[in-house]
Scaffold this active site. Structure first.
Site, PDB file in Angstrom:
ATOM      1  CB  CYS A   2      -0.813   0.202   1.192  1.00 13.93           C
ATOM      2  SG  CYS A   2      -1.973  -1.278   1.393  1.00 13.93           S
ATOM      3  NE  ARG A  27       4.879   1.306  -0.212  1.00 18.90           N
ATOM      4  CZ  ARG A  27       5.933   1.192   0.888  1.00 18.90           C
ATOM      5  NH1 ARG A  27       6.829   2.056   0.565  1.00 18.90           N
ATOM      6  NH2 ARG A  27       5.585   0.515   1.897  1.00 18.90           N
ATOM      7  CD1 TRP A  76      -0.568  -6.454  -2.981  1.00 20.88           C
ATOM      8  CD2 TRP A  76      -0.826  -6.855  -0.736  1.00 20.88           C
ATOM      9  NE1 TRP A  76      -0.396  -7.796  -2.976  1.00 20.88           N
ATOM     10  CE2 TRP A  76      -0.273  -8.156  -1.539  1.00 20.88           C
ATOM     11  CE3 TRP A  76      -0.831  -7.193   0.596  1.00 20.88           C
ATOM     12  CZ2 TRP A  76      -0.332  -9.409  -0.833  1.00 20.88           C
ATOM     13  CZ3 TRP A  76      -0.936  -8.260   1.102  1.00 20.88           C
ATOM     14  CH2 TRP A  76      -0.335  -9.466   0.368  1.00 20.88           C
ATOM     15  CG  ASN A 102       0.399   2.265   3.805  1.00 20.13           C
ATOM     16  OD1 ASN A 102      -0.561   2.192   3.089  1.00 20.13           O
ATOM     17  ND2 ASN A 102       1.467   2.721   3.254  1.00 20.13           N
ATOM     18  N   GLY A 103      -0.476  -0.989   6.820  1.00 18.59           N
ATOM     19  CA  GLY A 103      -0.371  -1.740   7.884  1.00 18.59           C
ATOM     20  C   GLY A 103      -1.593  -2.747   8.355  1.00 18.59           C
ATOM     21  CD  GLU A 484      16.793 -13.475  -7.744  1.00 20.49           C
ATOM     22  OE1 GLU A 484      16.355 -13.691  -6.751  1.00 20.49           O
ATOM     23  OE2 GLU A 484      16.606 -12.324  -8.198  1.00 20.49           O
ATOM     24  CE  LYS A 488      13.384 -11.437 -10.091  1.00 19.69           C
ATOM     25  NZ  LYS A 488      14.108 -11.055  -8.907  1.00 19.69           N
ATOM     26  CD  GLU A 491       9.605 -11.787  -8.539  1.00 19.51           C
ATOM     27  OE1 GLU A 491       8.723 -11.298  -7.757  1.00 19.51           O
ATOM     28  OE2 GLU A 491      10.541 -11.605  -8.506  1.00 19.51           O
ATOM     29  CG  HIS A 507      18.746 -37.572  -2.822  1.00 15.03           C
ATOM     30  ND1 HIS A 507      19.074 -38.946  -2.356  1.00 15.03           N
ATOM     31  CD2 HIS A 507      19.574 -36.878  -3.326  1.00 15.03           C
ATOM     32  CE1 HIS A 507      20.458 -38.796  -2.494  1.00 15.03           C
ATOM     33  NE2 HIS A 507      20.877 -37.617  -3.070  1.00 15.03           N
ATOM     34  CE  LYS A 607      11.045  -3.082  -5.688  1.00 16.20           C
ATOM     35  NZ  LYS A 607      11.791  -4.116  -6.839  1.00 16.20           N
TER      36      LYS A 607
HETATM   37  O1  M6R Z   1      12.769  -4.797  -0.024  1.00 18.49           O
HETATM   38  P1  M6R Z   1      13.221  -6.182   0.310  1.00 18.49           P
HETATM   39  O2  M6R Z   1      14.688  -6.320  -0.429  1.00 18.49           O
HETATM   40  O3  M6R Z   1      13.446  -6.579   1.682  1.00 18.49           O
HETATM   41  O4  M6R Z   1      12.503  -7.235  -0.428  1.00 18.49           O
HETATM   42  C1  M6R Z   1      12.645  -8.597  -0.076  1.00 18.49           C
HETATM   43  C2  M6R Z   1      11.564  -9.224  -0.909  1.00 18.49           C
HETATM   44  O5  M6R Z   1      10.248  -9.061  -0.773  1.00 18.49           O
HETATM   45  C3  M6R Z   1      12.028  -9.202  -2.746  1.00 18.49           C
HETATM   46  O6  M6R Z   1      13.208  -9.559  -2.864  1.00 18.49           O
HETATM   47  C4  M6R Z   1      11.060  -9.885  -3.444  1.00 18.49           C
HETATM   48  O7  M6R Z   1      11.289 -11.373  -3.282  1.00 18.49           O
HETATM   49  C5  M6R Z   1      11.350  -9.818  -4.886  1.00 18.49           C
HETATM   50  N1  M6R Z   1       9.989  -9.211  -5.560  1.00 18.49           N
HETATM   51  C6  M6R Z   1      11.796 -10.379  -5.748  1.00 18.49           C
HETATM   52  O8  M6R Z   1      11.775 -10.064  -6.958  1.00 18.49           O
END
Ligand code: M6R
Length: 612
Positions: A2, A27, A76, A102-103, A484, A488, A491, A507, A607
């Protein structure tokens, strides 16, 4: 999660709110809304489910909201599905007060039920609505807005950053913060609140960060900030160094592509202030032997991609420092019983510096007497402020939900930290140290080389974008890299994908490999390349299609086994993953593009994850 923006000035508020919301949309993008107080003192609200563009159309098609003061929100959803009613701002039943929040208010049900018993009628499913209904309730009883605000803050439990408007005070906005970021922006005859500095970049670069328990009263002519005992504070003002253009697309189709392309520069900016006369310098740490005194283990704590950086760091730092290093998911760390205390160093990695789980882990570590070092991108963010030491990645604003340049700069900086500490503690041979320094200097250029052949990644993406399931395999640093690469892909393209340590495949998981299954085999970690090759052969002989990534030095060993090969320059093994991630980012990007996905704003994501 948010976003909040608020404006008090002498010009129309809505254009500024919408501009801020556009910059904040990363956000949260379930719904958006604005509220203003008009010149004749009317509280007006417009909000709608969907992207900000829907709200813009609504504002264009109906009477525009007038007024020189306003609050805006992009959501969000946590409590209550994304719809028009659950969108913020929320308004009390007397329509006197509006709130953006927010929160999460943890005791909202108890408050809601007690207000319902008093005859208050709720219209949404959100936790936020209790704030505004309770505010109106206390305001009716106390007839003083700030008394009512403090009464609400004393009653609610949970996390909040909030902006409040009350039609009885048409020139002022109130803000309050606990466990969710909120900052004040200063201008001439105009002042702002925002949950995120990027919302303000086009308006002002002078900000103050609100701390937990603080409240603020903001008008066009000034800002007063109070502590939890209602004493007026003298807050420090900070100058934001980011440029507004850095948070704009600048001709690229997507922020993600722009941010991928910015990596040479982001990595250069992160490295160069920390290299001098052939040495790594980390002035932020003052005295490394003091930092490492009595340290017998390191925890690297983070979420998502930052956790994957931590996995790379585990392999690298253990090798460099000869002490146990554990990479931990922040959401698990705080509920496991880590061996904290003075002998543990905790490294928290976060792009936003606001991730709630990482923040909670940091607090837990400090509470138990451990030193905390943070690696953070957003200056002045909560994690940066609360850590004992902070190392900034100079990636600039990162807008795409899928992180790219923040990841590479975090990884570069963590590796530099490891090498720096090893050097200070006499744990690295001078010859190896000199090689790493030289290669750090060349790293931005080598990243450019990897990126400058997009056709290769596009070609592979158009060949495989219709696959439903993809496996990433690798060993050691390549395993961390695969985590990673897999994240990528899933997501942004919504393709199911998993990453496995290549030796672990047989395994259990190898039973999922059937003719045509796509396996992305990472074989850049040269000490284990023969073993990786055997794993490639194993999946191939079960019919898998293989994309292999390897270095130019050993490509001849691998290429006959793969349908596509991504070749990257050979660098020191610890730096190799910084180059290795680039093809994986571009492959994921082009796959998502082929599938017509909303690359910068993937479904269900936001984000910055500021709820648990
Ligand atoms: O702001 P941060 O680095 O703490 O965020 C951590 C994760 O939420 C962030 O890396 C998330 O996994 C990304 N969307 C991945 O691309």
């Amino acid at each position: 999660m948010c976003g909040i923006i608020g404006f008090a000035g002498k010009t129309e508020a809505v254009p500024i709110l919408l501009d801020g919301l556009e910059r904040l949309e990363y956000r949260g993008y379930d719904s958006a809304g604005v509220a203003t107080i008009s010149a004749d003192g009317r509280l007006q609200v417009k909000k709608s489910k969907g992207r900000l563009s829907v709200l813009r159309e609504l504002l264009d098609s109906q009477n525009p909201l007038s007024g020189n003061i306003g609050i805006g929100h992009t959501r969000w959803a946590t409590h209550g599905e994304p719809n028009d009613t659950n969108a913020h701002p929320h308004v009390g039943q007397e329509r006197k007060i509006a709130v953006v929040h927010n929160g999460i208010i943890e005791n909202y049900l108890e408050i809601k039920n007690s207000l319902i018993r008093k005859g208050v009628v709720f219209s949404s499913d959100t936790d936020t609505e209790v704030i505004v209904q309770l505010l109106e309730y206390y305001y009716r009883k106390k007839s003083d807005l700030m008394d009512a605000v403090y009464a609400v803050l004393n009653r609610i439990k949970g996390a909040y950053a909030m902006g409040i408007l009350c039609s009885d005070f048409p020139g002022q906005m109130v803000a309050a913060k606990k466990d969710a970021p909120l900052l004040i922006g200063y201008g001439k005859n105009k002042n702002y609140i925002a949950s995120d500095v990027t919302a303000l970049l086009a308006q002002t670069k002078t900000v103050s960060y609100m701390e937990d328990g603080e409240t603020a009263v903001i008008t066009a002519d000034g800002v007063q900030i109070f502590d939890r005992d209602r004493f007026l504070l003298e807050k420090e003002k900070h100058l934001i160094e980011w440029d507004v253009s850095a948070a704009e697309k600048g001709g690229y189709a997507h922020f993600m592509l722009k941010e991928i392309m910015e990596q040479p520069e982001a990595v250069r900016k992160t490295i160069s202030p920390r290299l001098a006369d052939g040495e790594i310098v980390m002035e932020e740490l003052n005295n490394a032997s003091e930092l490492m005194k009595n340290i017998s283990r390191i925890y690297i704590v983070a979420c998502g991609s930052a956790y994957h950086v931590g996995m790379t760091g585990k392999y690298a730092l253990e090798r460099l420092l000869h002490i146990p290093v554990e990479a931990c998911l922040a959401s698990e760390f705080r509920y496991s019983e880590p061996l904290l205390g003075e002998s543990a160093l905790v490294i928290v990695i976060s792009q936003s510096g606001e991730t709630l789980d990482s923040m909670a882990a940091l607090r837990e570590a400090k509470r138990k007497g451990s030193k905390v070092l943070s690696i953070v991108n957003v200056m002045g963010s909560s994690i940066a402020r609360e850590a004992d030491y902070v190392l900034y990645t100079w990636a600039g604003p990162e807008i795409a939900v899928a992180t790219t340049k923040a990841y590479t700069t975090q990884m570069t900086l963590l590796l530099m930290l490891g090498v720096y500490l090893a050097k200070q503690l006499n744990g690295i041979e001078q010859e190896e140290y000199a090689v790493i320094i030289r290669e750090l200097q060349d790293l931005p250029e080598k990243i450019s080389v990897v990126m400058n052949d997009p056709d290769r990644y596009q070609k592979a993406a158009s060949r495989y974008f219709n696959h439903n399931s993809v496996f990433y395999i690798g060993r050691n640093l390549d395993y961390a890299l695969g985590l990673e690469g897999s994240l990528k892909l899933k997501e942004i393209s919504y393709i199911h994908s998993e990453s496995y340590a290549a030796g672990e495949l047989k395994h259990g998981t190898i039973s999922l490999i059937e003719p045509g299954t796509l396996v992305v085999a990472l074989a850049t970690y040269e000490p284990l390349v023969e073993k990786s090759l055997s794993n490639i052969v194993e999946v191939k002989s079960r019919g898998a299609e293989v994309i292999a990534m390897t270095t130019e030095r050993i490509v001849s060993l691998i290429e006959s086994q793969a349908s596509e090969v991504f070749v990257i320059p050979k660098v020191h093994s610890l730096l190799q993953p910084v180059l290795g991630v680039i093809p994986l980012q571009l492959f994921a990007y082009y796959v998502a593009l082929n599938r017509g996905c909303d690359i910068d704003k993937p479904r269900n994501l936001a984000k910055s994850v500021t709820v648990e």
